[in-house]
Design an enzyme around this catalytic site. Structure first.
Site, PDB file in Angstrom:
ATOM      1  N   CYS A 764       0.850  -1.195   0.000  1.00 42.19           N
ATOM      2  CA  CYS A 764       0.000   0.000   0.000  1.00 42.19           C
ATOM      3  C   CYS A 764       0.884   1.243   0.000  1.00 42.19           C
ATOM      4  O   CYS A 764       1.939   1.248   0.633  1.00 42.19           O
ATOM      5  CB  CYS A 764      -0.883   0.034   1.251  1.00 42.19           C
ATOM      6  N   PRO A 765       0.474   2.317  -0.676  1.00 42.79           N
ATOM      7  CA  PRO A 765      -0.755   2.496  -1.451  1.00 42.79           C
ATOM      8  C   PRO A 765      -0.584   2.225  -2.948  1.00 42.79           C
ATOM      9  O   PRO A 765      -1.481   2.494  -3.735  1.00 42.79           O
ATOM     10  CB  PRO A 765      -1.073   3.966  -1.211  1.00 42.79           C
TER      11      PRO A 765
END
Length: 830
Positions: A764-765
């Site tokens: 992430c992200p």
């Protein structure tokens, strides 16, 4: 119960609780008992609890009780009851908020019903102080006594507050809704940052009314309100407000709470269309007005009558206690004069003063509340106002008795000067109690007392404000402060440090301006950075130039350049103190606040890399000035690489090496030819030459100028990003595809197999960014199967895709160990 000496509580005058309110409290008690017995799940009880003004704390099994104080108006009797409740059921401390409420913390759920009953006995409530309702209606604390007011807005603020309390229109809005009333051009109640702001005005013929603005708000996406009506006659006030609420109720986003405030409705519709919808709702209400009575504006104060104190004679007659207080005051002459200068305001009624009681970070003990209640009856008319700057005000104090009042205040630790000035720092509770808090805003406020000493702050900071929020939600309204700070966390290796985003130049008085976010500062560096800013101001200001004007003149780029040295976060091994928040005994951590907002994480990653580039440029400049040219060129090179990596986040690309970064950047530039100036098209070739060890000054300056230009171009490009991660012309470069007019459910009948996007191993992200970019190339109704790792990826990415409006059809493990998951997503346009 608060552990400490027992307070002697004077007799409190109570009235019977109306049956409908008693039934309401009993309903809460019954639901609370079901929750504690395990019969009601927490996720069901939470919205019910919030509707009653009861907020969960970050600490388990305790609550925050928010007492609603419309327009900030309290009687001495009510304040005594709050003191009793704070001492008996909380920590012995009350906290005044920026919405003029008073909060009690660390309350056991089993005591909440009793607190509600005791509040109801004195005409107070917690109802709708939280949740998706109309929150406390605020007003200027000087309303009725302000020398510059058009008229007293108190009766109108009070009427609107009680008209909307328990109103069916107000029980289940898409998101919270805030209303404020101001009586003069100083706009003390800050109407431009409210969902509805009402500013007192008069027509030439003397007709009173309000200038009405709508759609303001702060939080992570601040907006200044739009002018809806230049003049609202009194008889049209209630339907005008109700019509705005109706439009919001009908059109507010109920799917994504991050885009649910009314400002987003206006963003989506455009203000002309919003106005048209409001006019429709308003006329519908007017047509139905014959079916309901027109509200009568309430007098003030109610239930206590307004009793004007008789001005005492100047002959010196008084009680023995008053004579003692006068003798003490004579020994505090300089302190009293300083306090009188900063903490009192001459009322428009000759011979009377309004005295502001400064409450550091908004906190007041139960003992102090009792003392203030006594003083309100002794020196004033028995009434108190809370302020949006987290203070208390006693109005109608005869000038002849102001010294006596000060002496009593000082005796109870309430005589601190500097109220509503720079040293009166506004701070939310932060991580002390708030479940959403990230940093210790109160701790930082106390640390800044060295920079803004009470009663000793220089006159050149008059009109300057300092506000600190513990997260981006802006409960301390940091966006509109001269110096605003809000807390975030920043990971460095295996550790996380408390960090603040610094906003400069915000203001409301006169013209409204949202402060510019300058850069991020480690929490422990904030006082030194602010001290440097003030020193820079005093060294470089023009004659008569204020700090806000100086900030405007210097601009963001120069301010950032000056403050960059304070933004550098040392490694944990170099200085572990940076990884402890102010007044903290344990290393800083970011609490798990639920699924993350992936787009916000991507924006933060971009911001951090641009900041890294600017830090490298600063070090390059310092090294060049010291003639360490080879090192300076190397730092310039590192700045270019960091800025390039910031741009590549928008493609979901996070290269491991410099060579990969520069190669990816050249590919990116070929696809986005108009995004950056042509001179940066072949970046890899232009930065490969780091120069000889004995580089000339001219060579170094040329390399630094090139790096500075590239970083600035990347910064400008990334500043165009929205939360949808649209970068300049990038959106137009995505292959446009025709959208089917069929709804997804119809297309499903002839849906081809879903394409698979394997993002196992992608963190992430960036996994979200890659998914988003892939969906942008697909048609409405197309399906994509995304493979994600367990942990944060499967927790965050589906939530963020739903927030974008797409449909997550299924979510299931890919393997027996549930190490990986597959998520089936259906593309939804718009």
């Amino acid at each position: 119960m608060h552990a400490g000496r027992a307070l002697t509580i004077p007799e409190i005058h109570t009235t019977p609780i109306p049956p409908e309110i008693l039934e309401e409290i009993e309903t809460f008690e019954e639901e609370a008992q079901r929750f504690q017995a395990g019969e009601t799940p927490a996720e069901i009880f939470k919205p019910f609890r919030l509707q009653y003004g009861i907020y969960g704390q970050r600490q388990p099994d305790v609550q925050m009780v928010r007492i609603k104080i419309p327009f900030g108006g309290l009687t001495a009797n009510q304040l005594r009851r709050i003191a009793e409740l704070a001492e008996t059921y909380a920590t012995g401390v009350g906290h005044v908020t920026t919405r003029q409420d008073i909060q009690l913390h660390f309350v056991s759920l089993r005591h909440v019903g009793t607190i509600m009953r005791k509040l109801a006995e004195v005409g107070l409530t917690t109802r709708e102080a939280c949740a998706n309702t109309v929150r406390n209606v605020t007003a200027c604390h000087l309303a009725g006594v302000c020398p510059g007011e058009v008229f007293d807005v108190t009766p109108y603020a009070k009427t609107v507050a009680y008209h909307l309390l328990r109103n069916p229109l107000n029980q289940s809005l898409p998101r919270k809704f805030k209303i404020a009333f101001s009586g003069c051009h100083h706009d003390c109640a800050l109407t431009p940052i409210h969902d509805i702001g009402l500013l007192a005005t008069k027509r030439d013929d003397g007709t009173m009314g309000f200038r009405m603005v709508v759609g303001g708000g702060l939080g992570s996406t601040p907006r200044i309100a739009h002018l809806l009506r230049e003049f609202v006659p009194m008889e049209e006030l209630i339907p005008s407000i109700e019509a705005v609420i109706k439009v919001f109720d009908n059109l507010g986003n109920r799917k994504n709470r991050n885009k649910a405030r009314m400002k987003f409705v206006i963003d989506k519709l455009g203000f002309p269309e919003f106005t048209r919808r409001w006019e429709e709702a308003y006329h519908a209400l007017q047509a139905a007005s014959g079916q309901r009575p027109t509200p009568t504006f309430l007098s003030h104060p109610d239930p206590a009558p307004l009793i004007m104190p008789v001005k005492p004679s100047r002959s010196g007659h008084g009680t023995h206690e008053q004579s003692q207080a006068s003798a003490q005051t004579n020994g505090r002459g300089a302190e009293f004069e300083r306090w009188r200068t900063t903490n009192t305001v001459a009322q428009r009624q000759p011979g009377f003063l309004a005295a502001v009681i400064k409450l550091p970070t908004g906190d007041i003990t139960a003992d102090q509340m009792l003392a203030v209640a006594d003083m309100a009856e002794t020196y004033s008319n028995g009434n108190i106002r809370t302020t949006i700057h987290q203070n208390l005000v006693l109005r109608w104090v005869p000038e002849a008795r102001i010294e006596e009042l000060y002496s009593e205040l000082a005796t109870h630790g309430l005589g601190q000067p500097g109220a509503e000035h720079a040293e009166d720092i506004v701070a939310c509770p932060g991580t002390d109690t708030c479940g959403l808090g990230i940093t210790s805003s109160k701790g930082l406020a106390r640390a800044l007392a060295e920079i803004f000493p009470p009663g000793q702050t220089a006159d050149d900071l008059n009109g300057v404000s300092v506000h600190i929020s513990g997260c981006h939600n802006s409960c301390a309204q940091h966006h509109i402060a001269t110096i605003g700070l809000h807390g975030v966390g920043k990971r460095q290796g295996d550790h996380v440090a408390p960090v603040y985003e610094l906003h400069l130049g915000g203001q409301i008085n006169g013209s409204t301006k949202i402060g510019q976010m300058i850069l991020k500062l480690p929490a422990k560096a904030v006082p030194r950075a602010i001290a440097h800013l003030l020193d820079l101001y005093r060294r470089s200001r023009h004659p008569g130039e204020t700090l806000p004007a100086f900030i405007d003149r210097l601009g963001k780029a120069k301010l950032k350049e000056e403050l960059i040295p304070y933004s550098i976060l040392p490694a944990y091994e170099q200085d572990a103190s940076y990884y402890f928040d102010w007044e903290a005994d344990e290393e800083f951590t970011v609490e798990d606040l639920g699924p993350g907002e992936c787009a916000g994480g991507a924006l933060e990653m971009i911001d951090n890399r641009i900041l890294e580039a600017e830090q490298e440029l600063y070090q390059a400049k310092v090294l060049a000035e010291k003639h360490q040219y080879a090192f300076a060129v190397n730092k310039a090179y590192r700045a270019v690489v960091a800025a390039a990596k910031a741009l590549l986040v928008t493609e979901g690309v996070d290269p491991n090496t410099d060579a990969e970064t520069l190669a990816e950047l050249d590919r990116f530039m070929a696809a986005h030819a108009d995004l950056l100036p042509e001179t940066y098209r072949t970046l890899r070739a232009q930065v490969s030459d780091l120069g000889p060890k004995e580089a000339t000054q001219e060579f170094v300056h040329a390399k630094l100028a090139f790096a500075r230009g590239f970083v600035e171009a990347c910064r400008l490009a990334t500043e165009q990003l929205t939360k949808d991660l649209k970068l300049g012309e990038a959106a137009s470069c995505v292959a446009a595809s025709a959208s089917s007019t069929e709804p997804p459910s119809v297309q499903a009948a002839h849906q081809p197999p879903a394409e698979v996007l394997d993002l196992r191993g992608v963190m992430c992200p960036l996994n979200y960014v890659k998914t988003k970019l892939k969906l942008e190339t697909m048609n409405h109704g197309d399906r994509l199967e995304v493979w994600l790792d367990a942990g944060d990826p499967i927790k965050n990415v589906p939530v963020s895709l739903r927030n974008d409006g797409h449909t997550v059809l299924t979510q299931e493990p890919l393997d027996a160990q549930a190490l990986h998951f597959k998520v089936l997503v259906e593309k939804v346009e718009g």
